[in-house]
Design a protein around this motif. Structure first.
Motif, PDB file in Angstrom:
ATOM      1  N   UNK A   1      -5.788   3.043  -3.200  1.00 49.17           N
ATOM      2  CA  UNK A   1      -4.734   2.054  -2.946  1.00 49.17           C
ATOM      3  C   UNK A   1      -3.769   2.555  -1.884  1.00 49.17           C
ATOM      4  N   UNK A   2      -3.429   3.835  -1.940  1.00 50.96           N
ATOM      5  CA  UNK A   2      -2.525   4.399  -0.931  1.00 50.96           C
ATOM      6  C   UNK A   2      -3.201   4.466   0.434  1.00 50.96           C
ATOM      7  N   UNK A   3      -4.495   4.688   0.444  1.00 47.85           N
ATOM      8  CA  UNK A   3      -5.240   4.666   1.709  1.00 47.85           C
ATOM      9  C   UNK A   3      -5.238   3.262   2.303  1.00 47.85           C
ATOM     10  N   UNK A   4      -5.365   2.253   1.447  1.00 50.75           N
ATOM     11  CA  UNK A   4      -5.298   0.858   1.897  1.00 50.75           C
ATOM     12  C   UNK A   4      -3.926   0.568   2.493  1.00 50.75           C
ATOM     13  N   UNK A   5      -2.892   1.096   1.872  1.00 52.72           N
ATOM     14  CA  UNK A   5      -1.533   0.908   2.387  1.00 52.72           C
ATOM     15  C   UNK A   5      -1.383   1.511   3.780  1.00 52.72           C
ATOM     16  N   UNK A   6      -1.950   2.684   3.976  1.00 53.43           N
ATOM     17  CA  UNK A   6      -1.793   3.373   5.258  1.00 53.43           C
ATOM     18  C   UNK A   6      -2.653   2.759   6.363  1.00 53.43           C
ATOM     19  N   UNK A   7      -3.898   2.424   6.031  1.00 58.40           N
ATOM     20  CA  UNK A   7      -4.790   1.862   7.049  1.00 58.40           C
ATOM     21  C   UNK A   7      -5.942   1.136   6.351  1.00 58.40           C
ATOM     22  N   UNK A   8      -5.782  -0.178   6.194  1.00 61.97           N
ATOM     23  CA  UNK A   8      -6.759  -0.964   5.450  1.00 61.97           C
ATOM     24  C   UNK A   8      -8.116  -0.999   6.150  1.00 61.97           C
ATOM     25  N   UNK A   9      -8.112  -1.137   7.477  1.00 58.27           N
ATOM     26  CA  UNK A   9      -9.372  -1.224   8.223  1.00 58.27           C
ATOM     27  C   UNK A   9     -10.174   0.066   8.113  1.00 58.27           C
ATOM     28  N   UNK A  10      -9.494   1.192   8.211  1.00 63.14           N
ATOM     29  CA  UNK A  10     -10.196   2.477   8.118  1.00 63.14           C
ATOM     30  C   UNK A  10     -10.753   2.684   6.710  1.00 63.14           C
ATOM     31  N   UNK A  11      -9.982   2.307   5.707  1.00 63.31           N
ATOM     32  CA  UNK A  11     -10.447   2.432   4.324  1.00 63.31           C
ATOM     33  C   UNK A  11     -11.703   1.592   4.099  1.00 63.31           C
TER      34      UNK A  11
ATOM     35  N   UNK B   1     -13.812   0.715   6.404  1.00 64.83           N
ATOM     36  CA  UNK B   1     -14.913   1.308   7.188  1.00 64.83           C
ATOM     37  C   UNK B   1     -15.558   2.484   6.467  1.00 64.83           C
ATOM     38  N   UNK B   2     -14.815   3.094   5.522  1.00 67.10           N
ATOM     39  CA  UNK B   2     -15.362   4.210   4.742  1.00 67.10           C
ATOM     40  C   UNK B   2     -16.260   3.734   3.597  1.00 67.10           C
ATOM     41  N   UNK B   3     -16.359   2.405   3.441  1.00 71.05           N
ATOM     42  CA  UNK B   3     -17.273   1.844   2.453  1.00 71.05           C
ATOM     43  C   UNK B   3     -16.616   1.321   1.191  1.00 71.05           C
ATOM     44  N   UNK B   4     -15.298   1.362   1.117  1.00 68.67           N
ATOM     45  CA  UNK B   4     -14.598   0.857  -0.064  1.00 68.67           C
ATOM     46  C   UNK B   4     -14.459  -0.657  -0.003  1.00 68.67           C
ATOM     47  N   UNK B   5     -14.668  -1.317  -1.144  1.00 73.44           N
ATOM     48  CA  UNK B   5     -14.455  -2.755  -1.245  1.00 73.44           C
ATOM     49  C   UNK B   5     -12.953  -2.993  -1.446  1.00 73.44           C
ATOM     50  N   UNK B   6     -12.259  -3.137  -0.334  1.00 72.29           N
ATOM     51  CA  UNK B   6     -10.797  -3.205  -0.345  1.00 72.29           C
ATOM     52  C   UNK B   6     -10.286  -4.322  -1.258  1.00 72.29           C
ATOM     53  N   UNK B   7     -10.929  -5.480  -1.198  1.00 74.57           N
ATOM     54  CA  UNK B   7     -10.479  -6.619  -1.997  1.00 74.57           C
ATOM     55  C   UNK B   7     -10.509  -6.297  -3.484  1.00 74.57           C
ATOM     56  N   UNK B   8     -11.546  -5.599  -3.935  1.00 72.70           N
ATOM     57  CA  UNK B   8     -11.660  -5.263  -5.357  1.00 72.70           C
ATOM     58  C   UNK B   8     -10.504  -4.371  -5.804  1.00 72.70           C
ATOM     59  N   UNK B   9     -10.161  -3.398  -4.961  1.00 72.84           N
ATOM     60  CA  UNK B   9      -9.056  -2.489  -5.302  1.00 72.84           C
ATOM     61  C   UNK B   9      -7.721  -3.227  -5.298  1.00 72.84           C
ATOM     62  N   UNK B  10      -7.538  -4.131  -4.359  1.00 70.28           N
ATOM     63  CA  UNK B  10      -6.303  -4.916  -4.306  1.00 70.28           C
ATOM     64  C   UNK B  10      -6.161  -5.798  -5.556  1.00 70.28           C
ATOM     65  N   UNK B  11      -7.260  -6.384  -5.982  1.00 72.28           N
ATOM     66  CA  UNK B  11      -7.230  -7.223  -7.182  1.00 72.28           C
ATOM     67  C   UNK B  11      -6.903  -6.380  -8.414  1.00 72.28           C
ATOM     68  N   UNK B  12      -7.468  -5.174  -8.471  1.00 71.68           N
ATOM     69  CA  UNK B  12      -7.161  -4.274  -9.599  1.00 71.68           C
ATOM     70  C   UNK B  12      -5.663  -3.968  -9.647  1.00 71.68           C
TER      71      UNK B  12
END
Length: 333
Positions: free
Chosen positions: A187-197, A199-210
């Motif tokens: 979540x903190x990585x998403x805060x700092x740089x969502x696009x890079x997170x 690109x590392x393979x994380x499903x950003x939307x799923x983490x945001x929903x959590x």
């Protein structure tokens, strides 16, 4: 170093919590008890907002939606059921489940949007719940609101004070562990740089929903406590002012610190109570909201990162400068 500092902060928090737990038994003041109870309730709400803003980088203008759902759900259950502890626990569990479902659906619908688009959509959804509460008078009694009964145990202000204190401490410790977990780091990585997170393979939307679900549930718990403290609910729990209070508490205390949300809630609730009391004795303070605004401006000017954030930055700079000065003095000697 951060781990040690985090443990030190937790230890200080627990010592203060233990002191507050003993306070009602050594110092009897009904007004102070009510004020501290309000601080505990809004601390939970502010920490729930800090999880979104401070740890995930999500700005929401509709956080009062979950606060209001918690307040109304608890009120409606206790109005229709006997005020027993069993019914109370049933109402709490049902309310938590309801806020979890609503926050999941809202997150699924809104978190695909970015920045101000997301903020405005959450504001619209919160407004929708406000209108629903105003118009569905057969259920909510509209702007007039309604009163309800609570278990006899919580009629005693001291018991309810202890409940709110325990809930606040538990929420702080749970969120501290949550934000330091692998999920919290993402979540903190998403805060700092969502696009890079992403690109590392994380499903950003799923983490945001959590994060949205956890934050929504905690806001609902704050709404439960708020409604019990008043034993009354009306449409004000869905107002924009509630969300703005959480936003300001988080910013003043320090975004992304958790403890800052508690400090911010304490300062705002204390200032509100103090200025309101002054308005009864001094004419100049009748427009206390102006002084409230001045207080916000001063805090933002002198503590741009919030109180906790600014103090942490100063401490960190001093620790970095100390080895340099020591090395310079050694070389000069």
């Amino acid at each position: 170093m951060r781990f040690i500092q985090g443990n030190r902060m937790t230890a200080v928090f627990l010592v203060i919590a233990a002191f507050l737990l003993l306070l009602p038994f050594v110092y009897e003041s009904r007004n102070l008890l009510i004020l501290l109870t309000q601080i505990f309730v809004f601390s939970v709400f502010a920490m729930s907002y800090d999880l979104l803003l401070g740890f995930t980088g999500i700005v929401s203008f509709g956080h009062a939606m979950f606060f209001g759902i918690g307040a109304y759900s608890m009120g409606l259950f206790m109005k229709r059921l006997e005020p027993t502890m069993l019914n109370f626990l049933w109402a709490v569990l049902t309310t938590i489940a309801l806020t979890a479902v609503v926050s999941f659906i809202v997150g699924l619908l809104t978190l695909r949007l970015k920045s101000h688009f997301y903020a405005m959509l959450t504001l619209s959804l919160s407004g929708l719940f406000l209108v629903l509460a105003e118009k569905w008078r057969s259920l909510t009694f509209g702007n007039d609101g309604f009163t309800f009964r609570v278990p006899e145990m919580f009629i005693d202000r001291t018991n309810f004070y202890i409940l709110c204190l325990v809930v606040m401490a538990a929420v702080y410790l749970i969120l501290k562990r949550f934000t330091n977990s692998p999920l919290g780091r993402v979540l903190q990585a998403i805060r700092e740089n969502e696009q890079r997170t992403e690109s590392l393979g994380y499903q950003v939307l799923h983490y945001k929903i959590a994060a949205s679900v956890v934050s929504g549930v905690l806001a609902g718990i704050a709404g439960i406590l708020y409604s019990i403290s008043l034993r009354f609910v009306n449409t004000s729990v869905f107002s924009m002012d509630i969300t703005l209070d959480a936003l300001l508490m988080t910013i003043i205390g320090g975004v992304g610190t958790l403890i800052g949300a508690i400090i911010g809630a304490g300062l705002i609730e204390f200032a509100h109570d103090w200025l309101t009391e002054l308005a009864k004795t001094h004419v100049i303070f009748e427009r206390w909201i102006i002084f409230f605004g001045i207080l916000y401006i001063l805090v933002v000017m002198f503590f741009p990162k919030g109180i906790v954030g600014t103090l942490s930055s100063i401490t960190w700079k001093r620790k970095r400068e100390h080895p340099v000065k020591k090395a310079t003095q050694k070389a000069a000697g």
